[in-house]
Design an enzyme around this catalytic site. Structure first.
Site, mmCIF file in Angstrom:
data_model
loop_
_atom_site.group_PDB
_atom_site.id
_atom_site.type_symbol
_atom_site.label_atom_id
_atom_site.label_comp_id
_atom_site.label_asym_id
_atom_site.label_seq_id
_atom_site.Cartn_x
_atom_site.Cartn_y
_atom_site.Cartn_z
ATOM 1 N N ARG A 236 -6.280 -1.248 10.465
ATOM 2 C CA ARG A 236 -6.034 -1.727 11.820
ATOM 3 C C ARG A 236 -6.543 -0.671 12.805
ATOM 4 N NH1 ARG A 236 -5.407 -5.993 9.761
ATOM 5 N NH2 ARG A 236 -3.639 -7.423 9.905
ATOM 6 N N GLU A 265 -9.591 -6.276 19.921
ATOM 7 C CA GLU A 265 -10.536 -7.173 19.234
ATOM 8 C C GLU A 265 -10.585 -8.521 19.940
ATOM 9 O OE1 GLU A 265 -9.470 -7.318 15.088
ATOM 10 O OE2 GLU A 265 -9.801 -5.176 14.830
ATOM 11 N N HIS A 284 -14.140 -7.448 12.075
ATOM 12 C CA HIS A 284 -12.889 -7.697 11.341
ATOM 13 C C HIS A 284 -13.097 -8.758 10.243
ATOM 14 C CE1 HIS A 284 -8.237 -7.518 11.673
ATOM 15 N NE2 HIS A 284 -8.600 -7.796 10.423
HETATM 16 P P1 NAP Z 1 0.447 -2.431 0.871
HETATM 17 O O1 NAP Z 1 0.223 -2.841 -0.539
HETATM 18 O O2 NAP Z 1 1.784 -2.649 1.497
HETATM 19 O O3 NAP Z 1 0.039 -0.864 0.978
HETATM 20 C C1 NAP Z 1 0.360 -0.063 2.062
HETATM 21 C C2 NAP Z 1 0.300 1.409 1.644
HETATM 22 O O4 NAP Z 1 0.535 2.231 2.781
HETATM 23 C C3 NAP Z 1 1.309 1.819 0.612
HETATM 24 O O5 NAP Z 1 0.703 2.786 -0.229
HETATM 25 C C4 NAP Z 1 2.415 2.475 1.437
HETATM 26 O O6 NAP Z 1 3.072 3.392 0.595
HETATM 27 C C5 NAP Z 1 1.591 3.150 2.505
HETATM 28 N N1 NAP Z 1 2.332 3.378 3.747
HETATM 29 C C6 NAP Z 1 3.008 2.473 4.492
HETATM 30 N N2 NAP Z 1 3.523 3.061 5.594
HETATM 31 C C7 NAP Z 1 3.183 4.361 5.525
HETATM 32 C C8 NAP Z 1 3.417 5.486 6.354
HETATM 33 N N3 NAP Z 1 4.131 5.377 7.484
HETATM 34 N N4 NAP Z 1 2.903 6.664 5.989
HETATM 35 C C9 NAP Z 1 2.201 6.783 4.848
HETATM 36 N N5 NAP Z 1 1.929 5.767 4.021
HETATM 37 C C10 NAP Z 1 2.426 4.571 4.355
HETATM 38 O O7 NAP Z 1 -0.572 -3.158 1.823
HETATM 39 P P2 NAP Z 1 -2.070 -3.701 1.495
HETATM 40 O O8 NAP Z 1 -2.003 -5.089 0.956
HETATM 41 O O9 NAP Z 1 -2.790 -2.655 0.726
HETATM 42 O O10 NAP Z 1 -2.652 -3.812 2.996
HETATM 43 C C11 NAP Z 1 -2.714 -2.654 3.815
HETATM 44 C C12 NAP Z 1 -3.131 -3.031 5.231
HETATM 45 O O11 NAP Z 1 -4.507 -3.384 5.245
HETATM 46 C C13 NAP Z 1 -2.432 -4.253 5.823
HETATM 47 O O12 NAP Z 1 -1.184 -3.927 6.391
HETATM 48 C C14 NAP Z 1 -3.422 -4.757 6.865
HETATM 49 O O13 NAP Z 1 -3.110 -4.262 8.139
HETATM 50 C C15 NAP Z 1 -4.755 -4.160 6.410
HETATM 51 N N6 NAP Z 1 -5.720 -5.230 6.065
HETATM 52 C C16 NAP Z 1 -6.873 -5.310 6.770
HETATM 53 C C17 NAP Z 1 -7.788 -6.314 6.466
HETATM 54 C C18 NAP Z 1 -9.065 -6.450 7.221
HETATM 55 O O14 NAP Z 1 -9.514 -7.559 7.444
HETATM 56 N N7 NAP Z 1 -9.715 -5.373 7.593
HETATM 57 C C19 NAP Z 1 -7.514 -7.231 5.444
HETATM 58 C C20 NAP Z 1 -6.332 -7.095 4.737
HETATM 59 C C21 NAP Z 1 -5.417 -6.085 5.061
HETATM 60 P P3 NAP Z 1 4.514 4.004 0.896
HETATM 61 O O15 NAP Z 1 5.329 2.871 1.463
HETATM 62 O O16 NAP Z 1 4.960 4.516 -0.434
HETATM 63 O O17 NAP Z 1 4.273 5.095 1.872
#
Ligand code: NAP
Length: 319
Positions: A236, A265, A284
């Site tokens: 993001r 965006e 995006h």
């Molecule tokens: P996920 O499985 O929930 O992974 C999130 C990771 O971030 C986990 O390792 C979590 O571990 C860590 N995290 C969360 N809060 C944190 C903090 N404050 N400090 C440090 N680490 C933190 O999510 P995902 O499915 O991989 O997706 C991640 C993000 O990608 C989504 O939330 C979305 O915004 C973005 N995304 C973007 C696109 C795009 O079109 N570009 C598409 C899909 C997703 P811990 O909780 O152990 O810290």
């Protein structure tokens, strides 16, 4: 039968599933001609399905469930949803590999200057062998730092470690049990944000946007990155302080950046990042393939139908 508001285009087959059992209004608040219909439907809606729009749930007194066609839930007022006992569903998992592909494409494009060099050919400027001024930077063997090591971060790590021989460092609040992640044991290492930024050649951002991560990557963090590092954001835009990123690119500290996401965006026409020579900018498209966008719509529709039928949806976001 419940009242459902579809606030972003849904594939016809999924819209039909909803229409078969519910009273459905399709109204996209981003389209001025549909705004009044959206506002009217919101006051009656028990279920919402869509994405990429900030909904004012104070305008939705009958709301029971929001089904987001996204994994990120930063567009929603989580505290207000929780306070009202409204269920929030999202689409984790089905977009993981596609988004990791996009992030890896940005790593490749930024390092090997693919967009710039393709434009060189298109412009008819390939009139002799290119010189050093247009050479790129190897990806294989470089150390990759991944910020956030959930579904998408781990999928990027697999591509890097198993396909490109890259040592992987990652930052998340807790180390991940790599016994649960086939192939990555011994190939990745958990570290603090400082350690991962300072120890990586290429840094990929895959964190969720939350109050903890908003603006997390600023001038101090860019300064910690190695001189000549590459920064890729597939998460993001608001996690990054864009003025600090611009400064790190302009000063020559960063080699390049690959950005799928921006603070605003679509990225404004006057944003210097939009056309910066060192930036590969995408609109995006992390999950934007035919197959994955359809899978997301199916899961979001499943979630909404289950919730309105009083069953537990497959993918509820824990508020
Ligand atoms: P996920 O499985 O929930 O992974 C999130 C990771 O971030 C986990 O390792 C979590 O571990 C860590 N995290 C969360 N809060 C944190 C903090 N404050 N400090 C440090 N680490 C933190 O999510 P995902 O499915 O991989 O997706 C991640 C993000 O990608 C989504 O939330 C979305 O915004 C973005 N995304 C973007 C696109 C795009 O079109 N570009 C598409 C899909 C997703 P811990 O909780 O152990 O810290």
């Amino acid at each position: 039968m419940s009242r459902v508001l579809v606030f972003r285009e849904l594939p016809a087959d999924q819209l039909e599933r909803l229409q078969a059992v519910h009273a459905v209004t399709v109204a996209d608040p981003r389209k001025p001609e549909q705004r009044a219909a959206y506002d009217a439907a919101l006051t009656e809606a028990e279920g919402l399905i869509g994405s990429s729009f900030k909904i004012d749930i104070a305008q939705a007194p009958r709301l029971k469930v929001v089904s987001s066609i996204s994994v990120g839930v930063d567009n929603y007022d989580l505290a207000a949803l929780k306070a009202r006992g409204i269920l929030l569903c999202h689409t984790p998992g089905v977009l993981t590999e596609t988004t990791a592909d996009t992030i890896f494409a940005l790593i490749m494009a930024s390092s090997r200057r693919l967009v710039e060099l393709a434009q060189h050919v298109r412009d008819g400027r390939w009139d002799k062998n290119i010189g050093e001024d247009l050479f790129g930077w190897d990806v294989h063997g470089k150390t990759l730092g991944i910020l956030g090591f959930g579904r998408i971060g781990q999928a990027v790590a697999r591509r890097a470690a198993l396909g490109f021989g890259m040592p992987v460092r990652y930052y998340s609040r807790r180390p991940v049990d790599l016994g649960q992640v086939p192939g990555l044991e011994g190939k990745t290492r958990h570290g603090s944000l400082h350690e991962v930024l300072a120890g990586s050649d290429i840094i990929a951002l895959t964190l969720p946007l939350s109050e903890d991560t908003r603006g997390l990557i600023g001038a101090r963090e860019f300064a910690l990155m190695k001189p000549g590092a590459i920064f890729v954001n597939g998460a993001r835009g608001a996690i990054v302080q864009e003025d600090a990123l611009l400064q790190a690119l302009d000063s020559g500290h960063l080699r390049a950046a690959g950005l799928d996401v921006f603070g605003t965006e679509p990225v404004p026409l006057d944003s210097p990042l939009r056309s910066h020579p060192k930036v590969t900018a995408l609109p995006h498209i992390g999950s934007a393939t035919h197959e994955t966008r359809h899978r997301m719509a199916v899961l979001a529709t499943d979630n909404l139908l289950a919730a309105l039928a009083g069953r537990t949806p497959a993918a509820v976001y824990a508020l």
